[in-house]
Design a protein around this motif. Structure first.
Motif, short mmCIF file in Angstrom:
data_model
loop_
_atom_site.label_atom_id
_atom_site.label_comp_id
_atom_site.label_asym_id
_atom_site.label_seq_id
_atom_site.Cartn_x
_atom_site.Cartn_y
_atom_site.Cartn_z
N GLU A 132 -3.57 3.62 2.19
CA GLU A 132 -3.78 3.74 3.64
C GLU A 132 -3.83 5.23 3.96
O GLU A 132 -2.84 5.94 3.79
CB GLU A 132 -2.62 3.08 4.40
CG GLU A 132 -2.73 3.24 5.91
CD GLU A 132 -1.50 2.69 6.64
OE1 GLU A 132 -0.40 2.69 6.07
OE2 GLU A 132 -1.67 2.26 7.80
N GLU A 148 7.97 1.27 4.61
CA GLU A 148 7.41 0.31 5.57
C GLU A 148 7.52 -1.08 4.96
O GLU A 148 7.28 -1.26 3.77
CB GLU A 148 5.93 0.65 5.82
CG GLU A 148 5.22 -0.32 6.74
CD GLU A 148 3.71 0.00 6.88
OE1 GLU A 148 3.21 0.86 6.15
OE2 GLU A 148 3.07 -0.64 7.72
N CYS A 153 4.69 0.99 1.34
CA CYS A 153 4.86 -0.27 2.07
C CYS A 153 5.06 -1.42 1.11
O CYS A 153 4.27 -1.63 0.19
CB CYS A 153 3.63 -0.54 2.94
SG CYS A 153 3.74 -2.12 3.82
N HIS A 206 4.27 7.33 3.22
CA HIS A 206 5.18 6.18 3.11
C HIS A 206 4.70 5.22 2.03
O HIS A 206 3.58 5.29 1.58
CB HIS A 206 5.30 5.44 4.45
CG HIS A 206 4.04 4.75 4.90
ND1 HIS A 206 3.09 5.38 5.68
CD2 HIS A 206 3.55 3.50 4.67
CE1 HIS A 206 2.09 4.53 5.92
NE2 HIS A 206 2.34 3.39 5.32
N HIS A 234 0.84 -1.20 0.00
CA HIS A 234 0.00 0.00 0.00
C HIS A 234 0.87 1.24 0.00
O HIS A 234 2.08 1.18 0.23
CB HIS A 234 -0.94 0.03 1.21
CG HIS A 234 -0.25 0.10 2.54
ND1 HIS A 234 0.07 -1.02 3.27
CD2 HIS A 234 0.19 1.14 3.26
CE1 HIS A 234 0.67 -0.65 4.39
NE2 HIS A 234 0.76 0.67 4.40
CO CO Z 1 1.33 1.67 6.10
#
Ligand code: CO
Length: 134
Positions: A56, A130, A82, A80, A9
């Motif tokens: 997210e 992440e 991921c 971020h 994500h």
């Molecule tokens: Co995340």
């Protein structure tokens, strides 16, 4: 090394979670899959899905949240990315040995029953990365 759907994500920091959910649902075709409080990070998260892609959305629960600090200094936007990995502990060990600065030396509990860990953007060319393992 990354698995079959390597980008799990993209995380986006927002001031108004409900407004952002509406935006990605109504204007971009995503479906809200889950809203989840992450008390350990003082953060509320919403996961939205379109095909195999997830966004997210992150908003702070209070001013002590790292998301609140991010919003104060950088404003809303990309927070971020991921990557899903099959073995997060092995990956952290490997990345550390290559000189990456780990925010989480060992994984912690993330959203959607995952284990997660963050890599510091200072060591990745400015991107907060992440890792997650389901
Ligand atoms: Co995340």
């Amino acid at each position: 090394m990354l698995d079959r759907f390597p980008i799990d994500h993209v995380g986006i920091a927002v001031h108004d979670l409900q407004r952002a959910i509406e935006r990605y649902s109504l204007d971009f075709g995503f479906t809200l899959e889950l809203e989840e409080d992450i008390p350990s990070q003082k953060t509320k998260a919403a996961f939205l899905k379109l095909g195999n892609s997830y966004i997210e959305l992150l908003t702070p629960m209070d001013e002590s949240s790292l998301i609140a600090k991010f919003l104060a200094t950088r404003g809303e936007g990309l927070h971020h990315i991921c990557f899903e990995v099959p073995d997060i502990r092995a990956e952290l060990t490997s990345l550390k040995s290559k000189g990456y600065q780990l925010i989480d030396e060992s994984p912690r509990t993330g959203a959607r029953h995952s284990e997660i860990a963050f890599i510091h953007p200072k060591s990745t060319g400015g991107v907060l990365i992440e890792l997650c393992q389901y």
